[in-house]
Design a protein around this motif. Structure first.
Motif, short mmCIF file in Angstrom:
data_model
loop_
_atom_site.label_atom_id
_atom_site.label_comp_id
_atom_site.label_asym_id
_atom_site.label_seq_id
_atom_site.Cartn_x
_atom_site.Cartn_y
_atom_site.Cartn_z
N ALA A 87 12.02 -26.61 30.44
CA ALA A 87 11.16 -27.17 31.49
C ALA A 87 11.85 -27.18 32.84
N THR A 88 11.07 -26.91 33.88
CA THR A 88 11.53 -27.06 35.26
C THR A 88 10.79 -28.25 35.88
N ALA A 89 11.29 -28.71 37.01
CA ALA A 89 10.72 -29.90 37.64
C ALA A 89 9.28 -29.69 38.10
N ASP A 90 8.95 -28.48 38.54
CA ASP A 90 7.60 -28.24 39.06
C ASP A 90 6.69 -27.53 38.05
N LYS A 91 7.19 -27.39 36.80
CA LYS A 91 6.39 -26.83 35.70
C LYS A 91 6.05 -25.36 35.88
N LEU A 92 6.83 -24.67 36.68
CA LEU A 92 6.68 -23.23 36.84
C LEU A 92 7.97 -22.55 36.40
N PRO A 93 7.88 -21.37 35.81
CA PRO A 93 9.09 -20.70 35.34
C PRO A 93 9.94 -20.14 36.48
N LEU A 94 11.15 -19.79 36.13
CA LEU A 94 12.06 -19.10 37.05
C LEU A 94 11.98 -17.61 36.74
N ILE A 95 11.46 -16.84 37.68
CA ILE A 95 11.30 -15.40 37.50
C ILE A 95 11.85 -14.70 38.75
N GLY A 96 13.07 -14.21 38.65
CA GLY A 96 13.65 -13.55 39.81
C GLY A 96 15.14 -13.75 39.90
N PRO A 97 15.73 -13.37 41.03
CA PRO A 97 17.19 -13.38 41.18
C PRO A 97 17.76 -14.77 41.42
N SER A 98 18.96 -14.96 40.92
CA SER A 98 19.73 -16.17 41.22
C SER A 98 20.01 -16.24 42.72
N THR A 99 20.10 -17.45 43.21
CA THR A 99 20.42 -17.63 44.63
C THR A 99 21.91 -17.53 44.89
N ARG A 100 22.72 -17.58 43.83
CA ARG A 100 24.18 -17.63 44.02
C ARG A 100 24.92 -16.45 43.41
N ALA A 158 7.56 -10.41 32.47
CA ALA A 158 8.28 -9.13 32.42
C ALA A 158 7.80 -8.19 33.54
N LYS A 159 6.49 -8.14 33.75
CA LYS A 159 5.96 -7.29 34.83
C LYS A 159 6.48 -7.74 36.19
N LEU A 160 6.41 -9.05 36.47
CA LEU A 160 6.83 -9.55 37.78
C LEU A 160 8.32 -9.34 38.01
N LEU A 161 9.11 -9.48 36.95
CA LEU A 161 10.55 -9.31 37.08
C LEU A 161 10.88 -7.86 37.44
N VAL A 162 10.29 -6.92 36.72
CA VAL A 162 10.58 -5.51 36.97
C VAL A 162 9.97 -5.05 38.30
#
Length: 374
Positions: A308-321, A343-347
């Motif tokens: 779970a994340t705080a805003d109930k949305l997944p993490l899809i994408g690059p790390s900030t660090r 998978a589609k959004l990531l690629v």
């Protein structure tokens, strides 16, 4: 010796397997690493619903997009995946909840999702085992169910047939140029995709993901006892709670004739043990809506952990660090639904393709903004 890949994916649950297949079909050289069983972990513990959810615009966009991808794929799925378009009925206990039925109907209709408002008579005709006196419901006819472990294994097998290297080992460290593994091996890669659900923080502490424990039970075989996935409208209040334990009526017909019974949510519970108080409350809640459920036999109970994340949305994408680290995690109870869309959004991001829906709401960088403004 170190092998080299364009992408190394850590975790072979349904999300990781979907990412492996999408990367491979896009022409990338891919390895997927799993320390345990393919389709194990949260995937094996999940209910397996494929649903469009409207808690937020971003949640709806991802779940509906991914649901449509599943519907397009359904004819390719083998029988053991048990994909069935059962539809969901959101059950309204009283007139106050019928207001929410009408709101959801208006929202879904405005977004071209087929729905039907059910009055007490049509609700009883659709599901005779529901208790009498309910106010009605909303049928969302394109919602579906599947068996998550076999779905993950099918995606994983298909990814392997596209050239993905599948490896059984544990990743112990992330490097700027790849990963190190428990057997002493190393894999070099341009990118690392972490798809390990609640275990993401163990590999990368920058990701704000917390465990949310859930319980499920399944009965013996009673074909036709229910025909649709049935969910009480109060389920939404249960799902939104982030501080207290909660249960809600959420049941699902399985292709085997069994009845899958949920659901519960707990924060702060770290063990896999069944909480008998939670299980009793969950089964009692289900029996309030399905009185004849007390005459059925439960044959198995289990627990699992949602990421779970705080805003109930997944993490899809690059790390900030970390420039080479990408996330595909934090889907909470919607990982099965959202796997193909994730998978589609990531690629799309990796290759600079134009996405079918905006990916910005799911970027991990939003967590950094939340910390700044907290």
């Amino acid at each position: 010796m170190s092998e080299s890949f364009d992408v190394v994916i850590v975790g072979a649950g349904v999300v990781g397997a979907a990412c492996a297949l999408e990367c491979a079909e896009a022409g990338l050289k891919v390895a997927i690493i799993e320390a345990g069983i393919v389709g194990g972990g949260a995937t094996a513990a999940a209910m397996g619903h494929i649903v469009a959810m409207d808690d937020s615009e971003a949640q709806f966009a991802l779940t509906r997009y991914s649901q449509q991808l599943w519907l397009r794929m359904k004819d390719e799925l083998p029988d053991e995946v048990e994909f069935e378009t059962t539809g969901t009925i959101w059950v309204a206990a009283d007139e106050e909840e019928m207001i929410e039925v009408r709101r959801k109907h208006s929202y879904y209709s405005g977004h071209r999702v087929p729905t039907e408002i059910l009055d007490p008579k049509t609700l009883e005709q659709a599901e005779p085992n529901l208790r009498k006196g309910l106010a009605g419901g909303l049928l969302v006819s394109e919602d579906a169910v599947l068996y998550p472990p076999t779905a993950a294994r099918w995606l994983w097998s298909r990814a392997k047939s596209c050239g993905v290297a599948a490896m059984e080992r544990r990743v112990t460290a992330l490097r700027p140029t790849g990963v190190d593994c428990s057997d002493g091996s190393s894999l070099d890669s341009g990118l690392i995709i972490i798809a390990t659900g609640t275990w993401v923080p163990e590999l990368d502490g920058d990701a704000e993901i917390k465990k949310r424990k859930g319980h499920l039970a399944i009965t013996d075989r009673y074909p036709g006892f229910i025909r649709h996935q049935l969910v009480e409208l109060s389920y939404l209040k249960s799902a939104h709670s982030i501080t207290s334990d909660s249960v809600a009526f959420n049941v699902q017909p399985r292709a085997t004739g069994q009845i899958l019974i949920g659901s519960s949510r707990q924060y702060g519970a770290e063990d896999n043990d069944i909480d008998h108080g939670i299980m009793h409350s969950m089964l009692a809640r289900a029996s309030e809506y399905l009185p004849n459920l007390v005459n059925t036999a439960v044959v198995r109970c289990w627990t699992g952990f949602r990421a779970a994340t705080a805003d109930k949305l997944p993490l899809i994408g690059p790390s900030t660090r970390k420039a080479n680290v990408w996330y595909a995690a934090g889907h909470e109870g919607l990982g099965i639904t959202s796997s193909l869309g994730t998978a589609k959004l990531l690629v799309d991001q990796i290759l600079g393709r134009r996405p079918a829906i905006p990916f910005e709401p799911y970027l991990p960088s939003r967590q950094l903004r939340e910390q700044v403004y907290a």
